[in-house]
Design a protein around this motif. Sequence first.
Motif, PDB file in Angstrom:
ATOM      1  N   GLY B  10       0.845  -1.206   0.000  1.00  0.00           N
ATOM      2  CA  GLY B  10       0.000   0.000   0.000  1.00  0.00           C
ATOM      3  C   GLY B  10       0.878   1.253   0.000  1.00  0.00           C
ATOM      4  O   GLY B  10       0.675   2.202  -0.740  1.00  0.00           O
ATOM      5  N   PHE B  11       1.896   1.188   0.850  1.00  0.00           N
ATOM      6  CA  PHE B  11       2.854   2.286   1.005  1.00  0.00           C
ATOM      7  C   PHE B  11       3.408   2.691  -0.359  1.00  0.00           C
ATOM      8  O   PHE B  11       3.288   3.833  -0.811  1.00  0.00           O
ATOM      9  N   ILE B  12       3.990   1.695  -1.023  1.00  0.00           N
ATOM     10  CA  ILE B  12       4.685   1.997  -2.295  1.00  0.00           C
ATOM     11  C   ILE B  12       3.669   2.463  -3.328  1.00  0.00           C
ATOM     12  O   ILE B  12       3.879   3.460  -4.028  1.00  0.00           O
ATOM     13  N   ALA B  13       2.488   1.807  -3.346  1.00  0.00           N
ATOM     14  CA  ALA B  13       1.458   2.199  -4.333  1.00  0.00           C
ATOM     15  C   ALA B  13       1.134   3.680  -4.154  1.00  0.00           C
ATOM     16  O   ALA B  13       1.108   4.452  -5.111  1.00  0.00           O
ATOM     17  N   THR B  14       0.950   4.088  -2.897  1.00  0.00           N
ATOM     18  CA  THR B  14       0.575   5.499  -2.674  1.00  0.00           C
ATOM     19  C   THR B  14       1.699   6.423  -3.130  1.00  0.00           C
ATOM     20  O   THR B  14       1.462   7.423  -3.783  1.00  0.00           O
ATOM     21  N   LEU B  15       2.929   6.038  -2.776  1.00  0.00           N
ATOM     22  CA  LEU B  15       4.066   6.906  -3.175  1.00  0.00           C
ATOM     23  C   LEU B  15       4.103   7.063  -4.684  1.00  0.00           C
ATOM     24  O   LEU B  15       4.217   8.154  -5.230  1.00  0.00           O
ATOM     25  N   LEU B  16       3.941   5.930  -5.379  1.00  0.00           N
ATOM     26  CA  LEU B  16       3.974   6.017  -6.856  1.00  0.00           C
ATOM     27  C   LEU B  16       2.846   6.912  -7.334  1.00  0.00           C
ATOM     28  O   LEU B  16       3.032   7.803  -8.172  1.00  0.00           O
ATOM     29  N   ALA B  17       1.653   6.702  -6.719  1.00  0.00           N
ATOM     30  CA  ALA B  17       0.494   7.510  -7.148  1.00  0.00           C
ATOM     31  C   ALA B  17       0.825   8.996  -6.965  1.00  0.00           C
ATOM     32  O   ALA B  17       0.643   9.811  -7.877  1.00  0.00           O
ATOM     33  N   VAL B  18       1.391   9.309  -5.826  1.00  0.00           N
ATOM     34  CA  VAL B  18       1.682  10.728  -5.543  1.00  0.00           C
ATOM     35  C   VAL B  18       2.679  11.269  -6.566  1.00  0.00           C
ATOM     36  O   VAL B  18       2.458  12.313  -7.186  1.00  0.00           O
ATOM     37  N   SER B  19       3.744  10.487  -6.775  1.00  0.00           N
ATOM     38  CA  SER B  19       4.778  11.017  -7.683  1.00  0.00           C
ATOM     39  C   SER B  19       4.209  11.180  -9.086  1.00  0.00           C
ATOM     40  O   SER B  19       4.491  12.156  -9.780  1.00  0.00           O
ATOM     41  N   PHE B  20       3.327  10.240  -9.475  1.00  0.00           N
ATOM     42  CA  PHE B  20       2.766  10.383 -10.827  1.00  0.00           C
ATOM     43  C   PHE B  20       1.872  11.612 -10.890  1.00  0.00           C
ATOM     44  O   PHE B  20       1.874  12.369 -11.870  1.00  0.00           O
ATOM     45  N   LEU B  21       1.145  11.840  -9.774  1.00  0.00           N
ATOM     46  CA  LEU B  21       0.273  13.040  -9.739  1.00  0.00           C
ATOM     47  C   LEU B  21       1.118  14.290  -9.966  1.00  0.00           C
ATOM     48  O   LEU B  21       0.747  15.190 -10.726  1.00  0.00           O
ATOM     49  N   VAL B  22       2.298  14.313  -9.356  1.00  0.00           N
ATOM     50  CA  VAL B  22       3.144  15.516  -9.498  1.00  0.00           C
ATOM     51  C   VAL B  22       3.557  15.675 -10.958  1.00  0.00           C
ATOM     52  O   VAL B  22       3.448  16.752 -11.537  1.00  0.00           O
ATOM     53  N   PHE B  23       3.965  14.545 -11.557  1.00  0.00           N
ATOM     54  CA  PHE B  23       4.368  14.624 -12.969  1.00  0.00           C
ATOM     55  C   PHE B  23       3.226  15.179 -13.804  1.00  0.00           C
ATOM     56  O   PHE B  23       3.380  16.078 -14.614  1.00  0.00           O
ATOM     57  N   LEU B  24       2.042  14.615 -13.543  1.00  0.00           N
ATOM     58  CA  LEU B  24       0.859  15.050 -14.291  1.00  0.00           C
ATOM     59  C   LEU B  24       0.650  16.546 -14.074  1.00  0.00           C
ATOM     60  O   LEU B  24       0.454  17.326 -15.007  1.00  0.00           O
ATOM     61  N   VAL B 292       4.254  11.642   5.598  1.00  0.00           N
ATOM     62  CA  VAL B 292       2.844  11.570   6.008  1.00  0.00           C
ATOM     63  C   VAL B 292       2.429  10.121   6.178  1.00  0.00           C
ATOM     64  O   VAL B 292       1.869   9.731   7.197  1.00  0.00           O
ATOM     65  N   ILE B 293       2.779   9.298   5.209  1.00  0.00           N
ATOM     66  CA  ILE B 293       2.315   7.900   5.276  1.00  0.00           C
ATOM     67  C   ILE B 293       2.987   7.182   6.434  1.00  0.00           C
ATOM     68  O   ILE B 293       2.343   6.453   7.196  1.00  0.00           O
ATOM     69  N   SER B 294       4.273   7.463   6.640  1.00  0.00           N
ATOM     70  CA  SER B 294       4.923   6.717   7.742  1.00  0.00           C
ATOM     71  C   SER B 294       4.340   7.174   9.077  1.00  0.00           C
ATOM     72  O   SER B 294       4.166   6.374   9.988  1.00  0.00           O
ATOM     73  N   ILE B 295       3.971   8.463   9.141  1.00  0.00           N
ATOM     74  CA  ILE B 295       3.343   8.918  10.399  1.00  0.00           C
ATOM     75  C   ILE B 295       2.055   8.142  10.617  1.00  0.00           C
ATOM     76  O   ILE B 295       1.802   7.597  11.692  1.00  0.00           O
ATOM     77  N   ASN B 296       1.238   8.038   9.536  1.00  0.00           N
ATOM     78  CA  ASN B 296      -0.023   7.288   9.684  1.00  0.00           C
ATOM     79  C   ASN B 296       0.261   5.871  10.131  1.00  0.00           C
ATOM     80  O   ASN B 296      -0.393   5.327  11.017  1.00  0.00           O
ATOM     81  N   PHE B 297       1.298   5.270   9.529  1.00  0.00           N
ATOM     82  CA  PHE B 297       1.620   3.874   9.856  1.00  0.00           C
ATOM     83  C   PHE B 297       2.010   3.785  11.333  1.00  0.00           C
ATOM     84  O   PHE B 297       1.516   2.925  12.076  1.00  0.00           O
TER      85      PHE B 297
ATOM     86  N   ARG D  98      -6.294   3.721  -1.410  1.00  0.00           N
ATOM     87  CA  ARG D  98      -4.916   4.102  -1.827  1.00  0.00           C
ATOM     88  C   ARG D  98      -4.951   5.493  -2.448  1.00  0.00           C
ATOM     89  O   ARG D  98      -4.180   6.389  -2.087  1.00  0.00           O
ATOM     90  N   ILE D  99      -5.917   5.692  -3.345  1.00  0.00           N
ATOM     91  CA  ILE D  99      -5.984   7.029  -3.989  1.00  0.00           C
ATOM     92  C   ILE D  99      -6.231   8.077  -2.931  1.00  0.00           C
ATOM     93  O   ILE D  99      -5.620   9.153  -2.910  1.00  0.00           O
ATOM     94  N   ASN D 100      -7.103   7.722  -1.990  1.00  0.00           N
ATOM     95  CA  ASN D 100      -7.420   8.668  -0.927  1.00  0.00           C
ATOM     96  C   ASN D 100      -6.160   9.062  -0.156  1.00  0.00           C
ATOM     97  O   ASN D 100      -5.898  10.230   0.092  1.00  0.00           O
ATOM     98  N   ASP D 101      -5.366   8.044   0.181  1.00  0.00           N
ATOM     99  CA  ASP D 101      -4.132   8.354   0.923  1.00  0.00           C
ATOM    100  C   ASP D 101      -3.260   9.275   0.087  1.00  0.00           C
ATOM    101  O   ASP D 101      -2.707  10.255   0.578  1.00  0.00           O
ATOM    102  N   ALA D 102      -3.179   8.950  -1.204  1.00  0.00           N
ATOM    103  CA  ALA D 102      -2.304   9.761  -2.076  1.00  0.00           C
ATOM    104  C   ALA D 102      -2.782  11.204  -2.028  1.00  0.00           C
ATOM    105  O   ALA D 102      -2.002  12.124  -1.774  1.00  0.00           O
ATOM    106  N   LEU D 103      -4.090  11.416  -2.220  1.00  0.00           N
ATOM    107  CA  LEU D 103      -4.614  12.790  -2.199  1.00  0.00           C
ATOM    108  C   LEU D 103      -4.369  13.418  -0.834  1.00  0.00           C
ATOM    109  O   LEU D 103      -4.018  14.583  -0.724  1.00  0.00           O
TER     110      LEU D 103
END
Lengths: 505, 313, 531, 254
Positions: B10-24, B292-297, D98-103
């Motif tokens: 989940g961790f890595i998926a979110t990080l990738l999602a975030v980084s892709f969002l930035v690229f976008l 942020v994610i590690s804090i949540n974890f 997952r998307i939610n966390d990302a946002l």
Amino acid sequence: MKAKAAKRVLLALVCTALTIALGACAGDKASENTSRITIGIPQDIEDSLDPHKAVAAGTKEILFNLFEGLVKPDSDGNLVDALAQSHTMSEDGKVYTFSLRSGVKFHDGSLVTAEDVKYSLDRCADTSSGASLVPAFSAVESVDILDESTVQVTLKEPDKDFLAYMDAAIIPAANKTPETNPIGTGPYRFVSRSPQENFILEKFDDYWGTPAHIDRVELKIIANADSIVTSLNGGSIDMFARVSQAMTEQLSDDFEVLEGTMNLVQAMYLNNQVEPFDDVRVRQALCYAVDPKEIMDIISDGKGTQLGSSMFPAFGKYYLEELNDLYPTDYDKAKELLTQAGYPDGFSFTLTVPSNYQQHIDTAQVIAEQLKRIGVDAKIQLVEWESWVSDVYAGRNFEATVVGLDASSLTAPALLDRFHSAAGKNFINFSSEAYDEAYANAQAAADDAEKTEYYKECERILAQEAANVYIQDLPCFVALNKKYAGYEFYPLYVQDLAKLYLVEE
Amino acid sequence: MKYFAKKLAGFIATLLAVSFLVFLAFAVIPGDPATAMLGTQATPERVEALREEMGLSDPLAVRYVRWAADFVRGDFGTSYSYHIPVTQMIGDKLPVTLTLTVLSFLLIVCISLPLGITCARRCGGMLDHVIVVANQIVMAVPGFFSGILLTLVFGLILHWFTPGGYVSYRTDWWRFLGYLFFPSLAIALPKIAMTTKLLRTSVLAETKLDYVRTAYSRGNGTKAVLYRHVLKNALIPVMTFLGMALTDMVAGSIIVEQVFNIPGLGRILLTSISNRDYPVVQAIIVCIAFLVISINFLVDLLYKLVDPRITIE
Amino acid sequence: MLDVIDLNLEFHDHLVPETVVYDFDLHMEPGEIVGLVGESGSGKSMTALAIAGLLSRHDMQKRGQILFEGKDLLHCRRSELRELQGDDIAIIFQEPMTSLNPVYRVGPQVEEALRIHRPELSAEEIRQRAMEMLKEVDLEDAQRVYDSYPHQLSGGMRQRVMIAAAMICDPKLLIADEPTTALDVTVQAQIVKLLRRINREKKTAILFISHDLSLIRQLCKRVVVMQGGNIVESGTIEEIYEHPRMAYTKKLIAAIPGYEKKYDSGEPNLRQNEILRVEDVRIRFALERHSLLEKRKYKEVLKGVSLTVREGEVLGLVGESGCGKSTLAKVILGLEKPDEGSVFHQSQRPQMVFQDPYGSLNPARKVGWILEEPLRIRGGMTGQEKKQRVRFMLEKVGLEEKIAERYPRQLSGGQRQRVCLAAALMLGPRLLVADEAVSALDVTIQGQILELLFSLKKEMGLAILFISHDMRVVYQVSDRVLVMKDGLIVESGDVDDVYFAPKHPYTKELLAAAALQEEKGGERDAGTVLS
Amino acid sequence: MMGAILTGVMLLFVLVGFFWTPYDPEAMDRSVKLAGVSLSHPMGCDNFGRDILSRVLKGSGTTLLVAVGTVSIGTACGILLGAFTGYFGGLVDEIFMRINDALFAFPSILLGLVFISLLGSGKYNVIIALGIAFIPSFARIVRSEFIRCKNMDYVRSARLAGAGDLRIMFVHILPNIMTVLSSSIMIGFNNAVLAEAGMSYLGIGVQPPDASLGRMLSEAQTYLFSAPGYAIFPGVVLILMVLGFSLLSEGLKE
């Protein structure tokens, strides 16, 4: 028992927090024997430190203290010999010969040689990355070393003004990383920098000319314009150039406010290709409606110099005072012109303004107010600086914008070349044969008086054609702590730190 | 173990999602690094040449893959505007933002815990009313406004600290912490109010439950019951809030850094965005997301430690 | 040892002061067991809390005296009271689930009274005493219990822990406030036996509070009957039980479900065609894991259950909590998918009535709306017809029309259960599953609801699957009965055969626990049945 | 109770602002530049000589509009997202979370900037930008509430009565989470007002010359010494507005 422990831990934490706070009030900077000054600057040097590649005015302003060219502008704007002991220009203005000053050292201690000079000038003219690194050097034919202490520069065509470009920095050929480790011959040496925090310079002891006075200069980045005043009064910075007039009123009395001009042509630049600004009558109507005096009163309590065309007083001989009264404020005339142009009840347009220059935002708001009086609705749209550069300046898709354009060198073309219809930087798409013709004559004119006359002709055309609504050369206030003195204004966008000195009580 | 694997994925998926969002995001924002670097000298050909040199003209997907590959290897690339490796820049600035966040977190814990408990103990008393009202007001104060007020009162009138006088931790550790005290107070203030209120309500709620009555029946005094029995239970909802508050503070510090002129990650992020300095922005955002994610974890784990009833799902 | 004289308790939190207990007197000798019986709301718990000194709430006005060994607990200083609490006076409560601190291990909570009142003992001695105590309350694996958390223990074990925690300082008086109400029948019996042993061995006086007279009969010598805050009658157990003088006491005794069939379920011959068939249903759930390393374990909840229900029949399903009867109910109604096996319905839309009436009514909606919902979903009725049908149904379950305008939280337990019944019968189902439908209600109200259920059953020819853990209620209600243990039906048959000639040992154990006070074997108790 | 009065006053204040202001909020008058509090200008004037009271009236209107817009987008999408992920669970839930966390991890400032540069600046784009930034927190709250309610008995009896999933979600469960939702809406409201102020403070929110409390505060910081009123009045109005709403949410909760 467990509860007691929890309470004790909490108390301990509170005490540490308090001691930290008290730590903050510990005395001021340790005063060793080195004299020091902290100067606030609005933006970090986010440009490269390589003098030939540096583009941002904020960067060049500081690099002026690190690098020197063969010649160097002085505070009155004339070119003085620097690394060159003397220079001669050929009859037709095609060949310039410089005899080098001997014994001049780089910051790394090595001596300046003719090879370094040739290397630097060739580097400016190098066209490997598209156009020449420094645009003006595209006119350079060749750079030749005549002997150990003389270098000759030959141009493709004659250009009497070319000497102005000879202030290009001379850097050591051996320095492989000019981007991050700047080495020049200026009065100050680069020590260190930390992004968004500070940029530290140190006095260069074996400087060839009159040495600088203050040993250590820290340039502190104050990104948030609103905290400039608090930082000055709070004592964390001793000087800040270009404070706004409003800020000057709030400075505590251990600051002296020096007044000069910003050396910018602030105007409402109109995109001459876009409807309705393609009609000269509409542009003239706007000039009649906008009253620069009222703008200056509201924004800077009347300070600042009114401009009628794309020239400011610092360029003495070219400046035409009378153009200021070409468009006295006259709402009826403005309305009449609008009706003639087919806009009886006015029109609306978007006024794009870069969001990081508060003076231009303030001016835009006053202009919007003034235009309402003739039924013209100016919708202000703030855009980030990068978007302004790429959309407005490079992309030219805008209706009107308020910005100040500076002169990159001490020559008239620096302010007028842009309006030449074929000029690459003609972002307002201004094109008038009369202007092109006058400009060409100026370029070709041999003697100086004739050249000046033609340049003036250009300015008159700009004003009559109302290419833009010219406003002012913004006042430039410099806040300087009374402990220091010696600040001098330059006609160019330059901060000469070497002249500053500590006033010994 | 499956639990850890799932969490990590989940961790890595979110990080990738975030980084892709930035690229976008950057593909969409007008202006690009080339024009940014060339500024007013930008002529179309030079812009093109520079874009080519920086590899900006290849399609988005290619650039993203190349970036991700480098990122995994730990090479965050060099900053377009500062020409120094991004890792060094972030390494230099991270401690500033981290100290700011940790300091404000400490402030929250030190101030709101005792406050919340005394408030609950003297429920209904004068002190309780005063604190509750004060809480409501402080909660409503925006971070930067409290920043301005603190600068005005403590900086310029009482001279407890020199406004704008940021001292880097390399030069003088204590003065660095000293200066950061007020900015972290500005960040922490609304959160302190919120935590105190939350703690007070949760302590009051717990005292109504049966096990408190059993504790009294064994001869415990009010103080003992409060600290030994109720506190641990009452902390559970407060912890989730603190977890959320911590993630909020990381983002919130951007504004306060602006007010107090602190060169932390927030400031670099803002200027790099306006300079279209992709590698720096990319790295900072992924860094913040990671934080942020590690804090949540961490909060999740802490949660399980404190409340045994929570099962590992 | 204990003398309560003229105790009056008044509530002051809302405008009009409301007296909860009037002139309560009680005298207890050391080592004596006294029962305090009454329905919920009779003030018995308030009295118990007053005696234990736990009514410190400022909105409670206390008059009278509570003398414990000469000291008046009502008017002594708090510190003196605290010395007694946990040392000489101990108390255990009804809800073992919430009476233990959920975030601490069991051990330290048991030791707590010792740590407060015996500071001279070392940590090791305290631990030793706690372990002994846990063994004394028949918790075999004391060490595991000591280290586990409250939510990891069963209801019975938790109550034993409570008793251990109370007895740790060898108190002179133990107040037991409805200790067994929330427990299963078999566990109830064990707790009562434990309390009797403690009284015998440690000479601890016990004040036993309950609403179940039959339980009181098994334990106490003397009993005090309370109603609405006053003492109705008091005397030895034989006097009260054999010839009760006051009407209220008689009513209480009569309400004890004995072994007489109270509800006949209409003509037996109607029941030929099957309405429900369940064949070999199996289902398993993933167990929660407590530590990261445990591999995921599964628990077989239903291990191949088959049953049939015929039209108009009342089939009883009895078993202790955790034997899977509720899961079976959910599987039958399609709310849970079985892993194997199948369920065949002849009738459409079977309905269900749940145990906790508060949970089964949508708290955010008015009663009228809830009742109209099934009609709205089926459609085909105008607003007026729906209103009319709701009025008709409300009247059938014995509620006035204005109830429709109220929210569930404004109704009493009995009223809410009537509304659930009305909602279930809205669409005229043929099969009704009642999962512990009456166990959460007081004895007297239980009788009324069952009365109503059976009159409706006869009228609508309903088949009922009646699920409960209470043997006696199941006996009174069902024609056939199934006994379930750990996911398997261990015995089934006609209700009289199963109750009076049980074959399976587990059935015998259940019957024995339920009929503790009966004479030998299972023959019918002739007890004085009135009206 | 106090909350209701305060919010009432604030709403009145904003409503007045929409229709009438003592002066034209953008009219500049050199003579009263940075004037202090006076009868004609109850809140003094700003550096352009504009009457602060009228600008605050207008500004609070804009800020309120932005906050209401943001919260409604956030709640609407939050409910939809939270309902489906909470009720159905499984893979759908996992992906959305997952998307939610990302946002959630994405700094709202950058999100704001992306939308502002995408759609251009101005009130409405700020609303969309903040609205989207608020979805994760609402979705998270709604999801946990749905998980709590989905295995309650009344949901089972609704299913037995033949109600479909959608009907159960939005007709049965939704009204039950209204109380929790209403208090989080109020908190969302406060955060929206503060976020808008933050965005304007950084210059990417509402554009001049129209005023929002955040923008006024950022402009006022430079004149902190000569005209402190310029910073204090908008700040106080902002605090009163947020305070009103938080007290109102307290009241609602009981």
